[in-house]
Design a protein around this motif. Sequence first.
Motif, PDB file in Angstrom:
ATOM      1  N   ASN A 161       3.311  11.734   3.147  1.00 46.03           N
ATOM      2  CA  ASN A 161       2.623  10.456   2.976  1.00 46.03           C
ATOM      3  C   ASN A 161       1.582  10.516   1.862  1.00 46.03           C
ATOM      4  N   VAL A 162       0.811  11.581   1.830  1.00 41.05           N
ATOM      5  CA  VAL A 162      -0.215  11.721   0.793  1.00 41.05           C
ATOM      6  C   VAL A 162       0.435  11.845  -0.582  1.00 41.05           C
ATOM      7  N   SER A 163       1.477  12.653  -0.675  1.00 42.26           N
ATOM      8  CA  SER A 163       2.155  12.858  -1.958  1.00 42.26           C
ATOM      9  C   SER A 163       2.758  11.563  -2.490  1.00 42.26           C
ATOM     10  N   GLU A 164       3.429  10.835  -1.622  1.00 41.18           N
ATOM     11  CA  GLU A 164       4.054   9.588  -2.053  1.00 41.18           C
ATOM     12  C   GLU A 164       3.017   8.542  -2.437  1.00 41.18           C
ATOM     13  N   ALA A 165       1.927   8.464  -1.686  1.00 42.97           N
ATOM     14  CA  ALA A 165       0.871   7.502  -2.005  1.00 42.97           C
ATOM     15  C   ALA A 165       0.186   7.849  -3.323  1.00 42.97           C
ATOM     16  N   ALA A 166       0.002   9.143  -3.581  1.00 45.23           N
ATOM     17  CA  ALA A 166      -0.621   9.568  -4.840  1.00 45.23           C
ATOM     18  C   ALA A 166       0.273   9.227  -6.027  1.00 45.23           C
ATOM     19  N   ALA A 167       1.577   9.430  -5.862  1.00 50.84           N
ATOM     20  CA  ALA A 167       2.518   9.161  -6.948  1.00 50.84           C
ATOM     21  C   ALA A 167       2.562   7.681  -7.306  1.00 50.84           C
ATOM     22  N   ALA A 168       2.169   6.822  -6.367  1.00 55.63           N
ATOM     23  CA  ALA A 168       2.190   5.374  -6.612  1.00 55.63           C
ATOM     24  C   ALA A 168       0.909   4.862  -7.271  1.00 55.63           C
ATOM     25  N   VAL A 169      -0.091   5.731  -7.413  1.00 57.03           N
ATOM     26  CA  VAL A 169      -1.388   5.317  -7.964  1.00 57.03           C
ATOM     27  C   VAL A 169      -1.340   5.326  -9.490  1.00 57.03           C
ATOM     28  N   ASN A 170      -1.962   4.324 -10.095  1.00 58.94           N
ATOM     29  CA  ASN A 170      -2.108   4.256 -11.544  1.00 58.94           C
ATOM     30  C   ASN A 170      -3.438   4.907 -11.913  1.00 58.94           C
ATOM     31  N   ILE A 171      -3.400   6.048 -12.591  1.00 57.00           N
ATOM     32  CA  ILE A 171      -4.633   6.786 -12.857  1.00 57.00           C
ATOM     33  C   ILE A 171      -5.410   6.253 -14.059  1.00 57.00           C
ATOM     34  N   THR A 172      -4.897   5.239 -14.724  1.00 59.19           N
ATOM     35  CA  THR A 172      -5.633   4.639 -15.850  1.00 59.19           C
ATOM     36  C   THR A 172      -6.038   3.196 -15.583  1.00 59.19           C
ATOM     37  N   TYR A 173      -5.625   2.665 -14.441  1.00 61.20           N
ATOM     38  CA  TYR A 173      -6.008   1.293 -14.085  1.00 61.20           C
ATOM     39  C   TYR A 173      -6.148   1.233 -12.566  1.00 61.20           C
ATOM     40  N   TRP A 174      -7.323   0.794 -12.106  1.00 66.43           N
ATOM     41  CA  TRP A 174      -7.645   0.943 -10.688  1.00 66.43           C
ATOM     42  C   TRP A 174      -7.734  -0.368  -9.912  1.00 66.43           C
ATOM     43  N   LYS A 175      -7.839  -1.476 -10.599  1.00 68.72           N
ATOM     44  CA  LYS A 175      -8.127  -2.737  -9.927  1.00 68.72           C
ATOM     45  C   LYS A 175      -6.990  -3.231  -9.039  1.00 68.72           C
ATOM     46  N   ASP A 176      -5.764  -2.743  -9.272  1.00 66.14           N
ATOM     47  CA  ASP A 176      -4.645  -3.235  -8.475  1.00 66.14           C
ATOM     48  C   ASP A 176      -4.418  -2.415  -7.205  1.00 66.14           C
ATOM     49  N   PHE A 177      -5.302  -1.449  -6.892  1.00 66.75           N
ATOM     50  CA  PHE A 177      -5.162  -0.716  -5.630  1.00 66.75           C
ATOM     51  C   PHE A 177      -5.432  -1.690  -4.480  1.00 66.75           C
ATOM     52  N   MET A 444     -16.023   9.995  -4.897  1.00 71.84           N
ATOM     53  CA  MET A 444     -16.485   8.630  -4.657  1.00 71.84           C
ATOM     54  C   MET A 444     -16.050   8.156  -3.280  1.00 71.84           C
ATOM     55  N   GLY A 445     -16.826   7.260  -2.712  1.00 73.45           N
ATOM     56  CA  GLY A 445     -16.484   6.649  -1.438  1.00 73.45           C
ATOM     57  C   GLY A 445     -15.507   5.502  -1.626  1.00 73.45           C
ATOM     58  N   PRO A 446     -15.104   4.868  -0.523  1.00 74.68           N
ATOM     59  CA  PRO A 446     -14.134   3.770  -0.611  1.00 74.68           C
ATOM     60  C   PRO A 446     -14.668   2.599  -1.429  1.00 74.68           C
ATOM     61  N   GLY A 447     -13.783   1.987  -2.207  1.00 73.38           N
ATOM     62  CA  GLY A 447     -14.134   0.820  -3.006  1.00 73.38           C
ATOM     63  C   GLY A 447     -14.749   1.119  -4.347  1.00 73.38           C
ATOM     64  N   MET A 448     -15.283   2.306  -4.530  1.00 73.89           N
ATOM     65  CA  MET A 448     -16.028   2.612  -5.750  1.00 73.89           C
ATOM     66  C   MET A 448     -15.119   2.656  -6.975  1.00 73.89           C
ATOM     67  N   LEU A 449     -14.006   3.341  -6.865  1.00 71.40           N
ATOM     68  CA  LEU A 449     -13.116   3.476  -8.020  1.00 71.40           C
ATOM     69  C   LEU A 449     -12.491   2.136  -8.380  1.00 71.40           C
ATOM     70  N   ARG A 450     -12.059   1.389  -7.377  1.00 74.14           N
ATOM     71  CA  ARG A 450     -11.418   0.096  -7.636  1.00 74.14           C
ATOM     72  C   ARG A 450     -12.397  -0.888  -8.269  1.00 74.14           C
ATOM     73  N   LYS A 451     -13.630  -0.919  -7.788  1.00 74.25           N
ATOM     74  CA  LYS A 451     -14.609  -1.899  -8.259  1.00 74.25           C
ATOM     75  C   LYS A 451     -15.301  -1.480  -9.557  1.00 74.25           C
ATOM     76  N   TYR A 452     -15.556  -0.177  -9.705  1.00 76.90           N
ATOM     77  CA  TYR A 452     -16.415   0.265 -10.807  1.00 76.90           C
ATOM     78  C   TYR A 452     -15.787   1.323 -11.703  1.00 76.90           C
ATOM     79  N   GLY A 453     -14.516   1.641 -11.477  1.00 76.34           N
ATOM     80  CA  GLY A 453     -13.877   2.706 -12.256  1.00 76.34           C
ATOM     81  C   GLY A 453     -13.892   2.463 -13.745  1.00 76.34           C
ATOM     82  N   ASP A 454     -13.802   1.196 -14.159  1.00 82.14           N
ATOM     83  CA  ASP A 454     -13.788   0.908 -15.593  1.00 82.14           C
ATOM     84  C   ASP A 454     -15.128   1.211 -16.254  1.00 82.14           C
ATOM     85  N   ALA A 455     -16.202   1.271 -15.463  1.00 88.04           N
ATOM     86  CA  ALA A 455     -17.532   1.541 -16.021  1.00 88.04           C
ATOM     87  C   ALA A 455     -17.781   3.033 -16.235  1.00 88.04           C
ATOM     88  N   LEU A 456     -16.929   3.876 -15.664  1.00 90.01           N
ATOM     89  CA  LEU A 456     -17.149   5.322 -15.723  1.00 90.01           C
ATOM     90  C   LEU A 456     -17.170   5.837 -17.151  1.00 90.01           C
TER      91      LEU A 456
END
Length: 501
Positions: A161-177, A444-456
Motif C-alpha cells: 500500500n505504501v509503495s503504490e501510494a508513493a508511486a502515485a505521488v507527483n514529486i514536483t506538484y503537490w496541490k492535487d494530493f 512536515m505534518g499533514p497539509g503542509m506540503l500540499r498547501k505550502y510546498g510551492d513556497a519551499l
Amino acid sequence: MDFFIKIPSLAAALQAIATLFLIANADAVACEKPPIEVDVVVVGGGFSGLKSAYDLQQSGLSTVVLEAKAAIGGRSRSIHRQSGEGIIELGATWINNHTQPRVSALVDKFGLDTAVQYTTGESVFQGPDGEARRIPPGGLNFYRQAGNQEDAAIEIGLLTNVSEAAAAVNITYWKDFPEEQDVTVTEWVSRLEYGNSSHARGLTGHLTRALVGREPHEIGIHYLLDYIESGLGLESLNSEDEGGAQYLKIKQGTTSIATHLAKAMSPDSVLVNTPVKAIKQSNGSSIVTAQTGQVFKAKKVIIAIPTNTYRDIKFSPPLPKKKDILVSNTKPGIYGKMILSYSEPWWRDAGLVGKFTSVSGPVCFSWDTSDLALSQYSLAVFIAGDIATRWHALSDAERKSSIITHLESLVGEDLAGKARDVLEINYAEWTKEEFLWGAPTSAMGPGMLRKYGDALREPYGNLYFGGGETAYEWKGYLEGAIRAGERAAAEVIAALGKEDK
C-alpha cells in the motif's frame, strides 16, 4: 570665588565636548570595516551550499560561503579510526553510481575510490512481538518478518500500500494530493484493513523513524510518500544492491567530496565558524551580517541550511507568510548514529550480513561498514525518533552500554560475547548538533506540503533557497543536497544574467 574662576566658559566647555565626541566617533569609524562585496553569499557549507558556490564561481561570479560550524560538510562527518586505519562515517555514508548521477559525477571528478556494500548473509529482525529472528537473504527487501501467516500478510499489505501510494505521488506538484487523504501517517495506516493491528503500528513506527527520524503521528502521509518517491521507492531506500541507496561507500569518506569542492574554489572563499545572524535586503542588494561581526554585501544570497534553522537568522524584511509557516512547522529528524568497531568481523563469520533491525530499539537498524583491506570491522547503528529521544537522555556510558546490550540480545547467547568485545566506539547525536538540530532531513505534518510546498523553493527578493530539503529527488541524501545546490545556483545565474541585460 576661586572655584568659579577655575570653571571654563560654557562655550569652551561645549567645544571640548564636541572635540571629544569627534575623536571618539573617528575611532569608531576607523574600527568599523566596510562590508566585503561579492556577487553572491551562500549561507551554509554543506553539500548543497558548496555545490552552489562551486557552480557560481565556475560561471564567473564572485562568491563566499559562510558556514556556522567549525567544519564543512553539513550532515556528513568522516573521521579517522583511532584503533587502526580506516574511516568512520558518523553521518552520510552511501551513494549509488546508477541512480544518483550528480554525486557520482563528483566522486569521479575528484578521483575518489568506492567500495560495494557487503550483502552476504542473513539479517536479524526484531518485530513488535519482541522476538529476534534470522531472516535469510532474498524475498522481501524491507522489514522482512519470519512470523505467522497473519503477520506476514500484514507486512506485505502495508509495504504494498505504501509503495503504490508513493508511486502515485507527483514529486514536483503537490496541490492535487487529495485533501481527504492529507492526514498523519498514523491515521492513513489506521484506515487500512489491518491498520490498527499491533504489528502494523509497530512496522509503521519503524518505517517513519528509519526514513525521517520522526514518529508516524508527527508527519503527514503526503510528505512521507513524497519523500519515498523522491528516493525511487521503498525498495531503493532499503536495499544495498545495484539499485539501492546503500550500494557504494567512499573509501576516503563522504566528507572528502565537500573538501574537494572547497579546494576547487577561490582561496579563502569558504569561511567556517561564521554563523549568519541577519540578512537585510534593500536597493537591489543584501547585507549579510555574521555573529563574528563580519559584514558582506551581495547582489544575491543563497540560503542552504536546514529550514528549521532559518529562525536563527533575522530577515529584514521578514520572510513571506507561506515560507514562514513552513519554517515554523518543519520538524528535524531525531537521530543518532553509533559505529562499533571490532578486532574481527564476527557477524560475517556467523553468516550474518550486519543488518540488525528492531521495532523497539535502541538499535533501530544497522549496516556493516567494514573495510577488510584495512582490517577495519565496523557496524553502523542508527537510533531514531522517540527511541532516540530516550537514548539522548542517557549518560555517555549508558548510551554505549544500551546499544551493546541490545545487540547482544539480537544475536543471541552464542554471539553475545563477540558483540560485547568492542574495540572502539564512536557516535554522533545529530539531534544535539548546533546549527543543525537533527538528521537526515526535516519532515512536515499533514497539509503542509500540499498547501505550502510551492513556497519551499520560491525566491524572495534577492534570496534563493537550496539545501537538501528543497530537492525534488533524493531528499535527505547527498544526491538531493547536490541537486538542490545546482538548482539554486542556476536560478541565481539566470537572474543576474537578466539584470545585466
